[in-house]
Write a protein that holds these residues in place. Structure first.
Motif, PDB file in Angstrom:
ATOM      1  N   CYS A 129     -43.817 -20.335 -30.677  1.00  0.00           N
ATOM      2  CA  CYS A 129     -45.100 -19.649 -30.569  1.00  0.00           C
ATOM      3  C   CYS A 129     -45.826 -19.619 -31.901  1.00  0.00           C
ATOM      4  O   CYS A 129     -47.012 -19.418 -31.945  1.00  0.00           O
ATOM      5  N   CYS A 130     -45.113 -19.813 -32.972  1.00  0.00           N
ATOM      6  CA  CYS A 130     -45.710 -19.679 -34.292  1.00  0.00           C
ATOM      7  C   CYS A 130     -45.863 -20.998 -35.016  1.00  0.00           C
ATOM      8  O   CYS A 130     -45.976 -21.037 -36.233  1.00  0.00           O
ATOM      9  N   SER A 146     -54.276 -19.427 -36.950  1.00  0.00           N
ATOM     10  CA  SER A 146     -55.368 -18.598 -36.442  1.00  0.00           C
ATOM     11  C   SER A 146     -54.933 -17.816 -35.207  1.00  0.00           C
ATOM     12  O   SER A 146     -55.222 -16.629 -35.078  1.00  0.00           O
ATOM     13  N   ARG A 147     -54.235 -18.487 -34.334  1.00  0.00           N
ATOM     14  CA  ARG A 147     -53.726 -17.845 -33.118  1.00  0.00           C
ATOM     15  C   ARG A 147     -52.330 -17.308 -33.419  1.00  0.00           C
ATOM     16  O   ARG A 147     -51.454 -18.053 -33.832  1.00  0.00           O
ATOM     17  N   ARG A 148     -52.133 -15.992 -33.217  1.00  0.00           N
ATOM     18  CA  ARG A 148     -50.876 -15.370 -33.619  1.00  0.00           C
ATOM     19  C   ARG A 148     -50.307 -14.486 -32.516  1.00  0.00           C
ATOM     20  O   ARG A 148     -51.031 -13.771 -31.833  1.00  0.00           O
ATOM     21  N   CYS A 149     -48.990 -14.541 -32.379  1.00  0.00           N
ATOM     22  CA  CYS A 149     -48.291 -13.711 -31.398  1.00  0.00           C
ATOM     23  C   CYS A 149     -48.038 -12.321 -31.990  1.00  0.00           C
ATOM     24  O   CYS A 149     -48.284 -12.075 -33.166  1.00  0.00           O
ATOM     25  N   GLN A 195     -47.916 -10.990 -36.059  1.00  0.00           N
ATOM     26  CA  GLN A 195     -48.696  -9.865 -36.555  1.00  0.00           C
ATOM     27  C   GLN A 195     -47.793  -8.784 -37.140  1.00  0.00           C
ATOM     28  O   GLN A 195     -48.116  -8.168 -38.153  1.00  0.00           O
ATOM     29  N   ASN A 254     -54.179 -17.994 -43.844  1.00  0.00           N
ATOM     30  CA  ASN A 254     -54.321 -18.785 -42.625  1.00  0.00           C
ATOM     31  C   ASN A 254     -54.201 -20.252 -43.028  1.00  0.00           C
ATOM     32  O   ASN A 254     -55.072 -20.799 -43.688  1.00  0.00           O
ATOM     33  N   GLU A 309     -54.530 -22.864 -41.423  1.00  0.00           N
ATOM     34  CA  GLU A 309     -55.454 -23.770 -40.751  1.00  0.00           C
ATOM     35  C   GLU A 309     -56.829 -23.824 -41.414  1.00  0.00           C
ATOM     36  O   GLU A 309     -57.633 -24.683 -41.076  1.00  0.00           O
TER      37      GLU A 309
END
Length: 146
Positions: free
Chosen positions: A23-24, A57-60, A64, A88, A90
């Motif tokens: 997921c990461c 950018s997209r984090r589970c 966090q 980040n 990205e």
């Protein structure tokens, strides 16, 4: 029966670790072993310990939590003596740091000059369910580098 339960527990644990990594963003850095010291030839020994948390950018929720617990622990134990920076990986503005530390996924690194400790595995295993253990690991690692 106990052996079967142990085997199933181990398989479940490995599955959770694999899902967290997936997921990461997969691998964390070129050196993925937990809490290993690595020499970074580009850096000179400095008096300042820095904590870098690389993320996407997209984090589970775990991503966090790693940031929140790490940031809180460093502020609580060291105030302004240790720098914590959330990066980040990205974003183009962070490209030089990402390349310098060979980041390809989420990573929590503690750095002092040419000494680097990778706490990514400890962070992901403990941030949500055992934050005090992560805080303790951060403190012992940073104390040994000061």
């Amino acid at each position: 029966m106990k052996k079967l339960i142990s085997t199933l527990s181990f398989i479940l644990f490995m599955g959770i670790v694999a899902v967290s990594a997936q997921c990461c963003g997969g691998t964390t850095t070129a050196n993925t072993s937990s809490c290993t010291k690595t020499t970074c030839s580009e850096n000179q020994k400095s008096a300042e310990v820095k904590a870098y948390y690389f993320h996407a950018s997209r984090r589970c929720a775990t991503c966090q939590a790693v940031e929140a617990v790490s940031k809180e622990a460093i502020k609580e134990y060291y105030g302004d003596k240790v720098t914590f920076k959330s990066i980040n990986r990205e974003e183009a503005t962070n490209k030089s740091l990402v390349e310098q530390y060979k980041i390809s996924g989420t990573a929590l690194l503690i750095i002092n000059g040419d000494e680097m400790v990778n706490l990514t595995n400890d962070a992901f295993l403990n941030a949500r369910n055992n934050p005090d253990k992560l805080k303790s690991k951060l403190k012992s690692t940073i104390d040994s580098m000061m």
